[in-house]
Scaffold this motif. Sequence first.
Motif, PDB file in Angstrom:
ATOM      1  N   GLY A  42       0.780  -1.224   0.000  1.00 33.19           N
ATOM      2  CA  GLY A  42       0.000   0.000   0.000  1.00 33.19           C
ATOM      3  C   GLY A  42       0.815   1.279   0.000  1.00 33.19           C
ATOM      4  N   LYS A  43       2.122   1.164  -0.148  1.00 36.30           N
ATOM      5  CA  LYS A  43       2.975   2.349  -0.124  1.00 36.30           C
ATOM      6  C   LYS A  43       3.785   2.454  -1.411  1.00 36.30           C
ATOM      7  CE  LYS A  43       3.435   2.674   4.898  1.00 36.30           C
ATOM      8  NZ  LYS A  43       4.395   2.830   6.032  1.00 36.30           N
ATOM      9  N   GLU A  44       4.336   3.638  -1.634  1.00 40.66           N
ATOM     10  CA  GLU A  44       5.186   3.838  -2.786  1.00 40.66           C
ATOM     11  C   GLU A  44       6.571   3.255  -2.529  1.00 40.66           C
ATOM     12  OE1 GLU A  44       3.180   7.979  -4.483  1.00 40.66           O
ATOM     13  OE2 GLU A  44       5.243   7.974  -3.740  1.00 40.66           O
ATOM     14  N   ARG A  45       7.256   2.974  -3.608  1.00 40.38           N
ATOM     15  CA  ARG A  45       8.618   2.467  -3.475  1.00 40.38           C
ATOM     16  C   ARG A  45       9.515   3.583  -2.943  1.00 40.38           C
ATOM     17  NH1 ARG A  45      10.486  -1.446  -8.154  1.00 40.38           N
ATOM     18  NH2 ARG A  45      10.160   0.403  -9.465  1.00 40.38           N
ATOM     19  N   GLU A  46      10.431   3.214  -2.052  1.00 42.30           N
ATOM     20  CA  GLU A  46      11.330   4.198  -1.446  1.00 42.30           C
ATOM     21  C   GLU A  46      12.764   3.679  -1.465  1.00 42.30           C
ATOM     22  OE1 GLU A  46      10.369   4.829   2.669  1.00 42.30           O
ATOM     23  OE2 GLU A  46      10.649   2.726   3.209  1.00 42.30           O
ATOM     24  N   GLY A  47      13.685   4.609  -1.482  1.00 44.28           N
ATOM     25  CA  GLY A  47      15.091   4.239  -1.485  1.00 44.28           C
ATOM     26  C   GLY A  47      15.560   3.832  -0.103  1.00 44.28           C
ATOM     27  N   VAL A  48      16.445   2.855  -0.071  1.00 46.42           N
ATOM     28  CA  VAL A  48      17.028   2.377   1.185  1.00 46.42           C
ATOM     29  C   VAL A  48      18.507   2.744   1.258  1.00 46.42           C
ATOM     30  CG1 VAL A  48      17.530   0.357   2.590  1.00 46.42           C
ATOM     31  CG2 VAL A  48      15.387   0.469   1.301  1.00 46.42           C
ATOM     32  N   ALA A  49      19.248   2.376   0.224  1.00 41.70           N
ATOM     33  CA  ALA A  49      20.681   2.642   0.211  1.00 41.70           C
ATOM     34  C   ALA A  49      21.199   2.524  -1.210  1.00 41.70           C
ATOM     35  CB  ALA A  49      21.422   1.654   1.108  1.00 41.70           C
ATOM     36  N   VAL A  50      22.202   3.347  -1.531  1.00 41.97           N
ATOM     37  CA  VAL A  50      22.828   3.286  -2.842  1.00 41.97           C
ATOM     38  C   VAL A  50      24.336   3.335  -2.668  1.00 41.97           C
ATOM     39  CG1 VAL A  50      20.887   4.225  -4.130  1.00 41.97           C
ATOM     40  CG2 VAL A  50      22.575   5.778  -3.161  1.00 41.97           C
ATOM     41  N   VAL A  51      25.040   2.843  -3.686  1.00 40.26           N
ATOM     42  CA  VAL A  51      26.496   2.757  -3.605  1.00 40.26           C
ATOM     43  C   VAL A  51      27.103   3.017  -4.967  1.00 40.26           C
ATOM     44  CG1 VAL A  51      26.443   0.246  -4.005  1.00 40.26           C
ATOM     45  CG2 VAL A  51      28.427   1.279  -2.874  1.00 40.26           C
ATOM     46  N   HIS A  52      28.267   3.637  -4.940  1.00 39.46           N
ATOM     47  CA  HIS A  52      29.046   3.832  -6.159  1.00 39.46           C
ATOM     48  C   HIS A  52      30.503   3.574  -5.829  1.00 39.46           C
ATOM     49  CE1 HIS A  52      31.515   6.357  -8.938  1.00 39.46           C
ATOM     50  NE2 HIS A  52      30.826   5.618  -9.792  1.00 39.46           N
ATOM     51  N   THR A  53      31.154   2.815  -6.674  1.00 34.81           N
ATOM     52  CA  THR A  53      32.565   2.502  -6.472  1.00 34.81           C
ATOM     53  C   THR A  53      33.372   3.052  -7.633  1.00 34.81           C
ATOM     54  OG1 THR A  53      32.039   0.486  -5.259  1.00 34.81           O
ATOM     55  CG2 THR A  53      34.246   0.665  -6.183  1.00 34.81           C
ATOM     56  N   ALA A  54      34.408   3.802  -7.295  1.00 38.29           N
ATOM     57  CA  ALA A  54      35.298   4.348  -8.313  1.00 38.29           C
ATOM     58  C   ALA A  54      36.736   4.129  -7.845  1.00 38.29           C
ATOM     59  CB  ALA A  54      35.013   5.829  -8.516  1.00 38.29           C
ATOM     60  N   GLY A  55      37.668   4.579  -8.666  1.00 38.15           N
ATOM     61  CA  GLY A  55      39.066   4.396  -8.291  1.00 38.15           C
ATOM     62  C   GLY A  55      39.414   5.041  -6.970  1.00 38.15           C
ATOM     63  N   SER A  56      38.702   6.126  -6.633  1.00 41.50           N
ATOM     64  CA  SER A  56      38.993   6.866  -5.403  1.00 41.50           C
ATOM     65  C   SER A  56      38.360   6.239  -4.178  1.00 41.50           C
ATOM     66  CB  SER A  56      38.516   8.312  -5.549  1.00 41.50           C
ATOM     67  OG  SER A  56      37.127   8.348  -5.821  1.00 41.50           O
ATOM     68  N   GLY A  57      37.546   5.230  -4.360  1.00 40.96           N
ATOM     69  CA  GLY A  57      36.915   4.598  -3.215  1.00 40.96           C
ATOM     70  C   GLY A  57      35.452   4.323  -3.440  1.00 40.96           C
ATOM     71  N   THR A  58      34.768   4.025  -2.357  1.00 38.03           N
ATOM     72  CA  THR A  58      33.347   3.685  -2.411  1.00 38.03           C
ATOM     73  C   THR A  58      32.546   4.721  -1.648  1.00 38.03           C
ATOM     74  OG1 THR A  58      33.812   1.325  -2.564  1.00 38.03           O
ATOM     75  CG2 THR A  58      31.627   1.966  -1.793  1.00 38.03           C
ATOM     76  N   ASN A  59      31.477   5.176  -2.268  1.00 43.14           N
ATOM     77  CA  ASN A  59      30.580   6.134  -1.629  1.00 43.14           C
ATOM     78  C   ASN A  59      29.225   5.471  -1.423  1.00 43.14           C
ATOM     79  OD1 ASN A  59      32.336   8.546  -1.659  1.00 43.14           O
ATOM     80  ND2 ASN A  59      32.210   8.273  -3.867  1.00 43.14           N
ATOM     81  N   VAL A  60      28.698   5.621  -0.239  1.00 43.69           N
ATOM     82  CA  VAL A  60      27.392   5.044   0.068  1.00 43.69           C
ATOM     83  C   VAL A  60      26.473   6.127   0.607  1.00 43.69           C
ATOM     84  CG1 VAL A  60      28.372   2.765   0.531  1.00 43.69           C
ATOM     85  CG2 VAL A  60      28.092   4.387   2.398  1.00 43.69           C
ATOM     86  N   TYR A  61      25.188   5.931   0.378  1.00 43.93           N
ATOM     87  CA  TYR A  61      24.184   6.870   0.848  1.00 43.93           C
ATOM     88  C   TYR A  61      23.003   6.066   1.371  1.00 43.93           C
ATOM     89  CZ  TYR A  61      27.092   9.785  -2.098  1.00 43.93           C
ATOM     90  OH  TYR A  61      28.176  10.406  -2.667  1.00 43.93           O
ATOM     91  N   TYR A  62      22.512   6.466   2.541  1.00 46.70           N
ATOM     92  CA  TYR A  62      21.430   5.742   3.185  1.00 46.70           C
ATOM     93  C   TYR A  62      20.226   6.644   3.403  1.00 46.70           C
ATOM     94  CZ  TYR A  62      25.110   2.371   4.331  1.00 46.70           C
ATOM     95  OH  TYR A  62      26.142   1.461   4.262  1.00 46.70           O
ATOM     96  N   ALA A  63      19.061   6.038   3.350  1.00 48.05           N
ATOM     97  CA  ALA A  63      17.867   6.768   3.749  1.00 48.05           C
ATOM     98  C   ALA A  63      17.978   7.115   5.228  1.00 48.05           C
ATOM     99  CB  ALA A  63      16.628   5.910   3.497  1.00 48.05           C
ATOM    100  N   ASP A  64      17.564   8.313   5.591  1.00 49.56           N
ATOM    101  CA  ASP A  64      17.670   8.736   6.987  1.00 49.56           C
ATOM    102  C   ASP A  64      16.971   7.757   7.920  1.00 49.56           C
ATOM    103  OD1 ASP A  64      17.429  12.318   6.285  1.00 49.56           O
ATOM    104  OD2 ASP A  64      19.145  10.949   6.290  1.00 49.56           O
TER     105      ASP A  64
END
Length: 133
Positions: A42-64
Amino acid sequence: QGQLVESGGASVQAGGSLRLSCLASGDTYSANCMGWFRQAPGKEREGVAVVHTAGSGTNVYYADSMKGRVTISRDNAQNTVVLEINSLKPEDTAIYYCAANSQPFLFVPGGRCHLVEDEYDRWGQGTQVTVSS
């Protein structure tokens, strides 16, 4: 066109933990934004966590709302993205989807991944997580 296949969904008791995996085949999106979204009944889809990996490292982002309980990680050698969820609550019950943004990271707005559903154009079929009290 790559394929995303999720696994690891289960029925668990509140307070438990789960480890969800997403296996990418074909196009592995190793240099792209990838992440996890969820859709509760009964709810809309929502983001939980995303990740990107590059030569400089890994960046992650989380839902509050999930910070402190989830960890996203990426293993490009295994073509997998893993989401670990701890201290599960009944409100975590949802279908969890793996997603990838096939757009080259160079063109991603703001130079970072976002928890915005519309930015992801590759989706898995989802894996069910059910948390009982």
